[in-house]
Scaffold this motif. Structure first.
Motif, PDB file in Angstrom:
ATOM      1  N   LYS A  50      21.784  -5.250   2.050  1.00 49.34           N
ATOM      2  CA  LYS A  50      20.504  -4.592   2.358  1.00 49.34           C
ATOM      3  C   LYS A  50      19.372  -5.444   1.808  1.00 49.34           C
ATOM      4  CE  LYS A  50      20.198  -1.628  -1.153  1.00 49.34           C
ATOM      5  NZ  LYS A  50      21.208  -0.910  -1.650  1.00 49.34           N
ATOM      6  N   PRO A  51      18.277  -5.604   2.590  1.00 50.96           N
ATOM      7  CA  PRO A  51      17.187  -6.476   2.157  1.00 50.96           C
ATOM      8  C   PRO A  51      16.407  -5.877   0.987  1.00 50.96           C
ATOM      9  CG  PRO A  51      16.680  -5.460   4.262  1.00 50.96           C
ATOM     10  CD  PRO A  51      18.067  -5.061   3.913  1.00 50.96           C
ATOM     11  N   GLY A  52      15.887  -6.751   0.138  1.00 51.80           N
ATOM     12  CA  GLY A  52      15.166  -6.321  -1.048  1.00 51.80           C
ATOM     13  C   GLY A  52      13.660  -6.306  -0.849  1.00 51.80           C
ATOM     14  N   PRO A  53      12.921  -6.078  -1.930  1.00 44.96           N
ATOM     15  CA  PRO A  53      11.459  -6.035  -1.843  1.00 44.96           C
ATOM     16  C   PRO A  53      10.825  -7.352  -1.377  1.00 44.96           C
ATOM     17  CG  PRO A  53      12.209  -5.050  -3.890  1.00 44.96           C
ATOM     18  CD  PRO A  53      13.402  -5.675  -3.239  1.00 44.96           C
ATOM     19  N   ASP A  54      11.431  -8.480  -1.680  1.00 46.07           N
ATOM     20  CA  ASP A  54      10.887  -9.756  -1.206  1.00 46.07           C
ATOM     21  C   ASP A  54      10.957  -9.851   0.312  1.00 46.07           C
ATOM     22  OD1 ASP A  54      10.427 -10.488  -3.814  1.00 46.07           O
ATOM     23  OD2 ASP A  54      12.314 -11.594  -4.011  1.00 46.07           O
ATOM     24  N   TYR A 112      20.877   1.360   3.210  1.00 46.19           N
ATOM     25  CA  TYR A 112      19.782   0.714   3.923  1.00 46.19           C
ATOM     26  C   TYR A 112      18.507   0.885   3.105  1.00 46.19           C
ATOM     27  CZ  TYR A 112      18.235   5.350   5.445  1.00 46.19           C
ATOM     28  OH  TYR A 112      17.794   6.643   5.483  1.00 46.19           O
ATOM     29  N   ALA A 113      17.469   0.202   3.502  1.00 49.98           N
ATOM     30  CA  ALA A 113      16.175   0.296   2.830  1.00 49.98           C
ATOM     31  C   ALA A 113      15.140   0.790   3.831  1.00 49.98           C
ATOM     32  CB  ALA A 113      15.760  -1.063   2.280  1.00 49.98           C
ATOM     33  N   LYS A 114      14.195   1.567   3.356  1.00 50.90           N
ATOM     34  CA  LYS A 114      13.118   2.069   4.217  1.00 50.90           C
ATOM     35  C   LYS A 114      11.808   1.501   3.713  1.00 50.90           C
ATOM     36  CE  LYS A 114      11.292   6.060   6.466  1.00 50.90           C
ATOM     37  NZ  LYS A 114      10.167   6.832   6.061  1.00 50.90           N
ATOM     38  N   LEU A 115      10.999   1.033   4.631  1.00 51.76           N
ATOM     39  CA  LEU A 115       9.730   0.408   4.319  1.00 51.76           C
ATOM     40  C   LEU A 115       8.643   1.123   5.103  1.00 51.76           C
ATOM     41  CD1 LEU A 115       8.246  -2.028   3.016  1.00 51.76           C
ATOM     42  CD2 LEU A 115       8.760  -3.289   5.088  1.00 51.76           C
ATOM     43  N   TYR A 127      13.167  -0.146   8.871  1.00 50.62           N
ATOM     44  CA  TYR A 127      14.456   0.117   8.241  1.00 50.62           C
ATOM     45  C   TYR A 127      15.179  -1.202   8.043  1.00 50.62           C
ATOM     46  CZ  TYR A 127      13.182   4.736   9.734  1.00 50.62           C
ATOM     47  OH  TYR A 127      12.493   5.911   9.919  1.00 50.62           O
ATOM     48  N   GLY A 128      15.635  -1.437   6.815  1.00 47.97           N
ATOM     49  CA  GLY A 128      16.317  -2.678   6.493  1.00 47.97           C
ATOM     50  C   GLY A 128      17.810  -2.469   6.411  1.00 47.97           C
ATOM     51  N   LEU A 129      18.538  -3.265   7.165  1.00 48.46           N
ATOM     52  CA  LEU A 129      19.992  -3.163   7.208  1.00 48.46           C
ATOM     53  C   LEU A 129      20.555  -4.533   7.522  1.00 48.46           C
ATOM     54  CD1 LEU A 129      22.324  -1.059   7.158  1.00 48.46           C
ATOM     55  CD2 LEU A 129      22.086  -0.911   9.606  1.00 48.46           C
ATOM     56  N   TYR A 130      21.581  -4.941   6.805  1.00 49.17           N
ATOM     57  CA  TYR A 130      22.238  -6.228   7.018  1.00 49.17           C
ATOM     58  C   TYR A 130      21.237  -7.395   6.959  1.00 49.17           C
ATOM     59  CZ  TYR A 130      26.156  -3.380   8.582  1.00 49.17           C
ATOM     60  OH  TYR A 130      27.151  -2.458   8.665  1.00 49.17           O
ATOM     61  N   THR A 131      20.493  -7.492   5.901  1.00 46.77           N
ATOM     62  CA  THR A 131      19.541  -8.568   5.571  1.00 46.77           C
ATOM     63  C   THR A 131      18.324  -8.652   6.481  1.00 46.77           C
ATOM     64  OG1 THR A 131      20.536 -10.337   6.895  1.00 46.77           O
ATOM     65  CG2 THR A 131      21.429 -10.009   4.669  1.00 46.77           C
ATOM     66  N   LYS A 132      18.067  -7.654   7.314  1.00 41.78           N
ATOM     67  CA  LYS A 132      16.957  -7.738   8.248  1.00 41.78           C
ATOM     68  C   LYS A 132      16.258  -6.386   8.352  1.00 41.78           C
ATOM     69  CE  LYS A 132      15.974  -9.912  12.574  1.00 41.78           C
ATOM     70  NZ  LYS A 132      16.472 -10.517  13.760  1.00 41.78           N
ATOM     71  N   PHE A 133      14.957  -6.419   8.583  1.00 41.89           N
ATOM     72  CA  PHE A 133      14.195  -5.196   8.810  1.00 41.89           C
ATOM     73  C   PHE A 133      13.979  -4.992  10.299  1.00 41.89           C
ATOM     74  CE2 PHE A 133      13.016  -5.528   4.361  1.00 41.89           C
ATOM     75  CZ  PHE A 133      13.020  -4.197   3.982  1.00 41.89           C
TER      76      PHE A 133
END
Length: 142
Positions: A50-54, A112-115, A127-133
């Motif tokens: 999952k992608p990070g804040p950067d 996953y990450a939500k932005l 939505y960030g999943l598998y290194t991509k938003f």
């Protein structure tokens, strides 16, 4: 002497049928076990990639540059057209200026990450999943 012979399946056929039914049940069980394993592996991969804040900051820059490049100069009044032209000439300093007016909210949701992006009368949910938003719809007017 004539005796009536009634047809009945041979015992080997009955055994073969029972074996086939059991084999199908085993195959179904193995198929579901394989499917569960694949779902587990996909979830595990999502957790670790999952992608990070950067990456969220990079996605914000990408969304801003896309919004700037799709704006038409003819639709803007004098000051906005000049600002848009300046942003097209020097995108990095324009991003630094615009970044101060945009709220970026990053949420880590395990798999996953939500932005959430909000500012300048525009908003986006990514939505960030598998290194991509992935941002369905991109930046949209409120």
């Amino acid at each position: 002497m004539l005796t009536s012979v009634r047809p009945h399946p041979p015992r080997d056929f009955c055994r073969a049928l029972a074996y086939a039914k059991g084999k199908a049940a085993v195959q179904d069980y193995l198929m579901y076990k394989f499917l569960a394993g694949m779902i587990f592996m996909a979830a595990l991969a999502a957790f670790f990639t999952k992608p990070g804040p950067d990456a969220a900051e990079a996605e914000l820059k990408s969304q801003l540059m896309t919004a700037i490049s799709t704006q038409k100069l003819g639709e803007q009044d004098g000051l906005n057209a000049a600002a848009l032209l300046a942003c097209r000439l020097d995108p990095n300093s324009c991003y630094d200026l615009l970044r101060s007016g945009i709220d970026l909210t990053y949420e880590d949701r395990y798999l996953y990450a939500k932005l959430d992006l909000d500012g300048f009368e525009r908003q986006a949910s990514c939505y960030g999943l598998y290194t991509k938003f992935y941002c369905p719809g991109g930046l949209q007017k409120q």
